[in-house]
Each structure stands twice: as C-alpha cells, then as structure tokens.
Scaffold this motif. Structure first.
Motif, PDB file in Angstrom:
ATOM      1  N   PHE A  44       0.965  -9.431 -21.138  1.00  0.00           N
ATOM      2  CA  PHE A  44       0.335  -9.391 -19.831  1.00  0.00           C
ATOM      3  C   PHE A  44       1.155  -8.485 -18.931  1.00  0.00           C
ATOM      4  O   PHE A  44       2.346  -8.714 -18.734  1.00  0.00           O
ATOM      5  CB  PHE A  44       0.258 -10.799 -19.223  1.00  0.00           C
ATOM      6  CG  PHE A  44      -0.205 -10.814 -17.792  1.00  0.00           C
ATOM      7  CD1 PHE A  44      -1.507 -10.490 -17.468  1.00  0.00           C
ATOM      8  CD2 PHE A  44       0.672 -11.135 -16.772  1.00  0.00           C
ATOM      9  CE1 PHE A  44      -1.934 -10.490 -16.152  1.00  0.00           C
ATOM     10  CE2 PHE A  44       0.261 -11.145 -15.454  1.00  0.00           C
ATOM     11  CZ  PHE A  44      -1.055 -10.821 -15.137  1.00  0.00           C
ATOM     12  N   SER A  45       0.528  -7.440 -18.420  1.00  0.00           N
ATOM     13  CA  SER A  45       1.208  -6.500 -17.540  1.00  0.00           C
ATOM     14  C   SER A  45       0.533  -6.524 -16.180  1.00  0.00           C
ATOM     15  O   SER A  45      -0.695  -6.515 -16.091  1.00  0.00           O
ATOM     16  CB  SER A  45       1.169  -5.089 -18.117  1.00  0.00           C
ATOM     17  OG  SER A  45       1.807  -5.051 -19.377  1.00  0.00           O
ATOM     18  N   LEU A  46       1.346  -6.539 -15.126  1.00  0.00           N
ATOM     19  CA  LEU A  46       0.829  -6.657 -13.772  1.00  0.00           C
ATOM     20  C   LEU A  46       1.548  -5.683 -12.856  1.00  0.00           C
ATOM     21  O   LEU A  46       2.779  -5.599 -12.867  1.00  0.00           O
ATOM     22  CB  LEU A  46       1.028  -8.089 -13.257  1.00  0.00           C
ATOM     23  CG  LEU A  46       0.594  -8.388 -11.833  1.00  0.00           C
ATOM     24  CD1 LEU A  46      -0.913  -8.256 -11.673  1.00  0.00           C
ATOM     25  CD2 LEU A  46       1.050  -9.786 -11.418  1.00  0.00           C
ATOM     26  N   ASP A  47       0.753  -4.952 -12.081  1.00  0.00           N
ATOM     27  CA  ASP A  47       1.280  -4.118 -11.008  1.00  0.00           C
ATOM     28  C   ASP A  47       0.758  -4.727  -9.713  1.00  0.00           C
ATOM     29  O   ASP A  47      -0.370  -4.463  -9.305  1.00  0.00           O
ATOM     30  CB  ASP A  47       0.816  -2.674 -11.157  1.00  0.00           C
ATOM     31  CG  ASP A  47       1.451  -1.745 -10.134  1.00  0.00           C
ATOM     32  OD1 ASP A  47       1.907  -2.231  -9.073  1.00  0.00           O
ATOM     33  OD2 ASP A  47       1.479  -0.527 -10.383  1.00  0.00           O
ATOM     34  N   PRO A  48       1.547  -5.598  -9.072  1.00  0.00           N
ATOM     35  CA  PRO A  48       1.062  -6.334  -7.909  1.00  0.00           C
ATOM     36  C   PRO A  48       0.605  -5.467  -6.740  1.00  0.00           C
ATOM     37  O   PRO A  48      -0.404  -5.759  -6.113  1.00  0.00           O
ATOM     38  CB  PRO A  48       2.259  -7.190  -7.496  1.00  0.00           C
ATOM     39  CG  PRO A  48       3.094  -7.297  -8.713  1.00  0.00           C
ATOM     40  CD  PRO A  48       2.902  -6.005  -9.432  1.00  0.00           C
ATOM     41  N   LEU A  49       1.332  -4.393  -6.433  1.00  0.00           N
ATOM     42  CA  LEU A  49       0.958  -3.572  -5.285  1.00  0.00           C
ATOM     43  C   LEU A  49      -0.325  -2.787  -5.520  1.00  0.00           C
ATOM     44  O   LEU A  49      -1.117  -2.584  -4.608  1.00  0.00           O
ATOM     45  CB  LEU A  49       2.098  -2.636  -4.905  1.00  0.00           C
ATOM     46  CG  LEU A  49       3.344  -3.345  -4.364  1.00  0.00           C
ATOM     47  CD1 LEU A  49       4.411  -2.339  -3.972  1.00  0.00           C
ATOM     48  CD2 LEU A  49       3.003  -4.244  -3.188  1.00  0.00           C
ATOM     49  N   ALA A  50      -0.546  -2.364  -6.745  1.00  0.00           N
ATOM     50  CA  ALA A  50      -1.784  -1.646  -7.079  1.00  0.00           C
ATOM     51  C   ALA A  50      -2.945  -2.608  -7.318  1.00  0.00           C
ATOM     52  O   ALA A  50      -4.106  -2.204  -7.318  1.00  0.00           O
ATOM     53  CB  ALA A  50      -1.574  -0.780  -8.319  1.00  0.00           C
ATOM     54  N   GLY A  51      -2.646  -3.898  -7.539  1.00  0.00           N
ATOM     55  CA  GLY A  51      -3.698  -4.872  -7.815  1.00  0.00           C
ATOM     56  C   GLY A  51      -4.335  -4.657  -9.173  1.00  0.00           C
ATOM     57  O   GLY A  51      -5.530  -4.862  -9.343  1.00  0.00           O
ATOM     58  N   GLU A  52      -3.526  -4.244 -10.157  1.00  0.00           N
ATOM     59  CA  GLU A  52      -4.025  -3.962 -11.507  1.00  0.00           C
ATOM     60  C   GLU A  52      -3.301  -4.808 -12.540  1.00  0.00           C
ATOM     61  O   GLU A  52      -2.126  -5.126 -12.381  1.00  0.00           O
ATOM     62  CB  GLU A  52      -3.806  -2.488 -11.878  1.00  0.00           C
ATOM     63  CG  GLU A  52      -4.637  -1.538 -11.099  1.00  0.00           C
ATOM     64  CD  GLU A  52      -4.439  -0.101 -11.576  1.00  0.00           C
ATOM     65  OE1 GLU A  52      -5.177   0.745 -11.092  1.00  0.00           O
ATOM     66  OE2 GLU A  52      -3.553   0.173 -12.410  1.00  0.00           O
ATOM     67  N   LEU A  67      -7.852  -5.933 -22.659  1.00  0.00           N
ATOM     68  CA  LEU A  67      -8.553  -5.765 -21.386  1.00  0.00           C
ATOM     69  C   LEU A  67      -7.632  -4.925 -20.519  1.00  0.00           C
ATOM     70  O   LEU A  67      -6.559  -5.371 -20.129  1.00  0.00           O
ATOM     71  CB  LEU A  67      -8.817  -7.114 -20.712  1.00  0.00           C
ATOM     72  CG  LEU A  67      -9.677  -8.106 -21.480  1.00  0.00           C
ATOM     73  CD1 LEU A  67      -9.683  -9.459 -20.778  1.00  0.00           C
ATOM     74  CD2 LEU A  67     -11.094  -7.579 -21.608  1.00  0.00           C
ATOM     75  N   GLY A  68      -8.027  -3.702 -20.250  1.00  0.00           N
ATOM     76  CA  GLY A  68      -7.151  -2.802 -19.518  1.00  0.00           C
ATOM     77  C   GLY A  68      -7.761  -2.341 -18.212  1.00  0.00           C
ATOM     78  O   GLY A  68      -8.964  -2.436 -17.998  1.00  0.00           O
ATOM     79  N   ASN A  69      -6.900  -1.849 -17.360  1.00  0.00           N
ATOM     80  CA  ASN A  69      -7.311  -1.349 -16.049  1.00  0.00           C
ATOM     81  C   ASN A  69      -8.139  -2.360 -15.277  1.00  0.00           C
ATOM     82  O   ASN A  69      -9.171  -2.026 -14.702  1.00  0.00           O
ATOM     83  CB  ASN A  69      -8.072  -0.032 -16.183  1.00  0.00           C
ATOM     84  CG  ASN A  69      -7.180   1.094 -16.653  1.00  0.00           C
ATOM     85  OD1 ASN A  69      -6.001   1.143 -16.314  1.00  0.00           O
ATOM     86  ND2 ASN A  69      -7.718   1.981 -17.451  1.00  0.00           N
ATOM     87  N   LEU A  70      -7.701  -3.605 -15.296  1.00  0.00           N
ATOM     88  CA  LEU A  70      -8.367  -4.641 -14.503  1.00  0.00           C
ATOM     89  C   LEU A  70      -7.961  -4.411 -13.058  1.00  0.00           C
ATOM     90  O   LEU A  70      -6.802  -4.599 -12.690  1.00  0.00           O
ATOM     91  CB  LEU A  70      -7.949  -6.027 -14.984  1.00  0.00           C
ATOM     92  CG  LEU A  70      -8.320  -6.342 -16.424  1.00  0.00           C
ATOM     93  CD1 LEU A  70      -7.599  -7.584 -16.902  1.00  0.00           C
ATOM     94  CD2 LEU A  70      -9.826  -6.515 -16.553  1.00  0.00           C
ATOM     95  N   ARG A  71      -8.903  -3.974 -12.253  1.00  0.00           N
ATOM     96  CA  ARG A  71      -8.602  -3.574 -10.876  1.00  0.00           C
ATOM     97  C   ARG A  71      -9.258  -4.497  -9.876  1.00  0.00           C
ATOM     98  O   ARG A  71     -10.096  -5.307 -10.217  1.00  0.00           O
ATOM     99  CB  ARG A  71      -9.085  -2.146 -10.643  1.00  0.00           C
ATOM    100  CG  ARG A  71      -8.364  -1.173 -11.526  1.00  0.00           C
ATOM    101  CD  ARG A  71      -8.812   0.220 -11.288  1.00  0.00           C
ATOM    102  NE  ARG A  71      -8.062   1.099 -12.180  1.00  0.00           N
ATOM    103  CZ  ARG A  71      -8.363   2.336 -12.391  1.00  0.00           C
ATOM    104  NH1 ARG A  71      -9.380   2.880 -11.773  1.00  0.00           N
ATOM    105  NH2 ARG A  71      -7.639   3.062 -13.212  1.00  0.00           N
ATOM    106  N   ARG A  72      -8.851  -4.323  -8.643  1.00  0.00           N
ATOM    107  CA  ARG A  72      -9.380  -5.086  -7.518  1.00  0.00           C
ATOM    108  C   ARG A  72      -9.078  -6.574  -7.655  1.00  0.00           C
ATOM    109  O   ARG A  72      -9.895  -7.416  -7.340  1.00  0.00           O
ATOM    110  CB  ARG A  72     -10.872  -4.831  -7.339  1.00  0.00           C
ATOM    111  CG  ARG A  72     -11.161  -3.365  -7.016  1.00  0.00           C
ATOM    112  CD  ARG A  72     -12.544  -3.116  -6.586  1.00  0.00           C
ATOM    113  NE  ARG A  72     -12.786  -3.803  -5.299  1.00  0.00           N
ATOM    114  CZ  ARG A  72     -13.968  -3.895  -4.757  1.00  0.00           C
ATOM    115  NH1 ARG A  72     -15.008  -3.364  -5.342  1.00  0.00           N
ATOM    116  NH2 ARG A  72     -14.128  -4.528  -3.616  1.00  0.00           N
TER     117      ARG A  72
END
Length: 119
Positions: A44-52, A67-72
């Motif tokens: 599980f990878s998370l970029d909190p500031l980008a919301g991805e 499941l990649g590039n989960l945005r918004r």
C-alpha cells in the motif's frame, strides 16, 4: 485530505514505511507499507499531499491485483475491531464507494463499484 497518524499505519502494517525520497518525512512524498500473511502480501503506497494511493496484492510472490493512481482521496482511516483490522480509503466524490483493505485476520481488498447508470 484526512490521514491517520504515521504510528497507526506502522501498527497496522507491522513495520516502517519505505519512502520514495529519503529526505521527505511523513506526510510529504510517497510512503509504501507492506504486510505479508502466509502466501499473501499487500503493498500500500500513499502520497497524502497529492491525495493518491496505490495498492498491489501478491499471492506466492506473483502480483494478482493492482489498483493504481487512486486519486481524489478525501480520507484514509484505520479500522480496529476485536476480530478485524484494516484501512478504508474514502473518496472526495460522495457517489464513489470506499476501498477496504483488511490486514487481519487475513489480507483482503474489497471495492464494490456501482453498476453503470446507477451514478
């Protein structure tokens, strides 16, 4: 974006994250958490500031789902119950169903999409 404390994610994934850039501390940059139970492993990878977020599921070292590039993403929450531990990814869009990652007692990912025309 609402995110759990780093300590809660370390507890859930039973280990420290790997950072995409070593000089960026939580919550800056991409942080990757992994957990293995038996033959199943989750990344599980998370970029909190980008919301991805990105999720990969492996069985016997072979990637079986991604499941990649989960945005918004609007919120990520850690779930703790007597016989369940996991993570829920909530989207900014109210009509989007959240993604659930179960880490205990076994690893499981579920995401129930609405049928076409139901949005």
């Amino acid at each position: 974006m609402e995110i759990p404390e780093l300590a809660d994610l370390i507890w859930l994934f039973e280990g420290q994250p790997k950072r995409n850039h070593e000089d960026l501390e939580w919550p800056l940059g991409l942080h990757s958490f992994s957990l293995k139970r038996g033959a199943t492993e989750i990344l599980f990878s998370l970029d909190p500031l980008a919301g991805e977020a990105f999720i990969s599921l492996f069985v016997d070292v072979e990637e079986v789902a991604m499941l990649g590039n989960l945005r918004r993403l609007g919120r990520v929450s850690v779930e703790r119950e007597p016989d369940y531990e996991g993570l829920t990814l909530w989207f900014d869009i109210d009509s989007q169903v959240p993604i659930k990652i179960q880490t205990k007692p076994s690893i499981r990912v579920s995401w129930y999409l609405k049928r076409l025309g139901a949005w």
